[in-house]
Design an enzyme around this catalytic site. Structure first.
Site, PDB file in Angstrom:
ATOM      1  CB  CYS A  93      -0.970   0.152   1.230  1.00  0.00           C
ATOM      2  SG  CYS A  93      -1.977  -1.390   1.437  1.00  0.00           S
ATOM      3  CG  HIS A 387      -6.675   1.154  -0.635  1.00  0.00           C
ATOM      4  ND1 HIS A 387      -5.443   1.912  -0.947  1.00  0.00           N
ATOM      5  CD2 HIS A 387      -6.227   0.377   0.230  1.00  0.00           C
ATOM      6  CE1 HIS A 387      -4.210   1.404  -0.244  1.00  0.00           C
ATOM      7  NE2 HIS A 387      -4.962   0.385   0.740  1.00  0.00           N
ATOM      8  CB  CYS A 417      -1.704   0.944   7.781  1.00  0.00           C
ATOM      9  SG  CYS A 417      -3.405   0.514   6.932  1.00  0.00           S
TER      10      CYS A 417
END
Length: 432
Positions: A93, A387, A417
């Site tokens: 991510c 996302h 995160c």
């Protein structure tokens, strides 16, 4: 952190595609398609020659087979020239932020002057993969010599071999803890007392904030329309639900921990496709090309922690930045904290306001404080817009810069995160 003889580093401009919600089957764009759709209009509005870029860096997690090193493929398709070096980075991510951070450090240390840094992800193109038993069977078939060997190998054929595994499901499960990302959010919700109503309320607000930002035109300089091969125009983040309410959210069942879990499809980030780029430049390049920066990049940090509580990555990465610069909570005007899950964001807020956690883990004498919701994800986040994992870290930095400029903010932190037990953070300051 300030380094001797370090160059100042600026975020000059940036643009992204709309984030397109994954629905049935692959979406209209591959990762490189998305990168090109975002990059071409960004480059077109610059007055300097494209040869001014020293380097192109692109974050991408699910690279497809036809686009190995998508940074290079995108750079060539955008007309940056054969002489332009381009490479792809991957830290789950954090990939889109890693591209900016690598650019920041190269420029700060003087080896480069201007870099195009981005992130691109088409989660709808995540592959279907064969289960291991099927792979082994195909291997035996391939190695068979003659009809008898092939006949013996054929006896091992099983119906389940033809049922593929969704690659994205594997990718969202930590191989060390064997917890998927949603389960790690449930762990945090239990630890910090986040209940279902709190998570759903946060998710509802995310949708309302993005809808308001779209209506008021606050994303007009940031989101560039994308055009597919059939001429269809994608001009906004299409996962937003302006009419989201607590009644509809409360009807959704927990996904990962039934029946009492806090994480549902409604209070989690959406699976989407999208790309984002920013132009990162030195003070020398800014002066040479007469550029007007959006913000100055003044620090960054990466952190690692137990993968089962990876959602606290923002706390462990953003806090050292504040400590290095002697900043209190009130000194940070805006925050962009990637909304992987509502429970995860709320747990980070709770951790910073937990005196025992701050003393025992962060080294403070008291709680850092509670982040004001009016300073956090002011125009919504991944719950409402999605996302695309390789892109999100880039988007939150870009949007932080734009939001700071719109609101006249002095300082902001973008943080996220990262699956695998990591966190990333970057601090921006207004240009003075």
């Amino acid at each position: 952190m300030t380094h001797p003889k370090a160059q100042r580093v600026f975020l000059v401009d940036g643009a992204r595609t709309p984030f397109i919600k994954a629905r049935q089957g692959p979406g209209p764009f591959t990762p490189v398609d998305l990168a090109v759709q975002a990059g071409r209009p960004l480059l077109a509005r610059q007055d300097f020659d494209r040869a001014a870029f020293d380097l192109v860096i692109l974050g991408c997690v699910n690279v497809i087979a036809d686009e190995m090193n998508p940074a290079r493929v995108a750079a060539l398709r955008m007309g940056l020239g054969e002489q332009t070096v381009a490479f792809t980075v991957q830290i789950n991510c954090g990939s889109g932020m890693q591209s900016i951070d690598t650019a920041y450090r190269y420029i700060r240390d003087g080896s480069h002057q201007m870099i195009l840094a981005g992130g691109a992800e088409a989660l709808s193109h995540a592959p279907l993969v064969l289960r291991q038993s099927a792979v082994e069977w195909f291997g035996r078939m391939n190695a068979a010599k003659g009809p008898m060997d092939m006949a013996r190998a054929m006896t091992g054929l099983r119906p389940e071999f033809f049922k593929p595994v969704i690659g994205l499901e594997r990718g969202l499960t930590d191989p060390i803890t064997e917890l998927n990302m949603g389960q790690t959010a449930e762990v945090l919700a239990h630890r910090f007392g986040i209940d279902r109503a709190m998570a759903d309320t946060y998710a509802m607000e995310s949708h309302h904030r993005l809808a308001a930002a779209q209506k008021d035109g606050r994303l007009s300089d940031e989101v560039m329309p994308a055009f597919d091969r059939d001429g269809t125009v994608y001009d906004h983040d299409d996962g937003v639900r302006p009419d989201s309410d607590m009644e509809s959210l409360s009807k959704l069942n927990p996904v990962f921990e039934k029946p009492h879990g806090k994480v549902t499809a409604g209070n989690s980030s959406q699976i989407t496709d999208g790309a984002s780029w920013v132009i990162v430049a030195s003070e020398r390049a800014v002066e040479a090309h007469g550029l007007t920066p959006l913000a100055e990049i003044t620090d960054s940090e990466w952190a690692a922690l137990d993968p089962s509580i990876m959602g606290l990555g923002p706390v462990l990465s953003a806090t050292p930045i504040a400590q290095r610069h002697g900043l209190e909570l009130s000194d940070i005007d805006l925050w962009e904290l990637n909304e992987a899950f509502a429970a995860q964001v709320l747990s980070c807020i709770a951790a910073w306001n937990d005196e025992d956690f701050c003393r025992n883990v962060l080294g403070y004498d008291a709680a850092f404080g509670r982040i004001d919701r009016d300073r956090l994800n002011v125009d919504g986040g991944a719950i409402s817009l999605g996302h695309p994992v390789g892109t999100s870290g880039n988007r939150i930095v870009l949007h932080l810069a734009n939001a700071m400029k719109t609101r006249g903010a002095k300082r902001g932190i973008a943080t996220e995160c990262i699956g695998g037990g990591l966190g990333g953070a970057m601090m921006l300051e207004a240009v003075t």
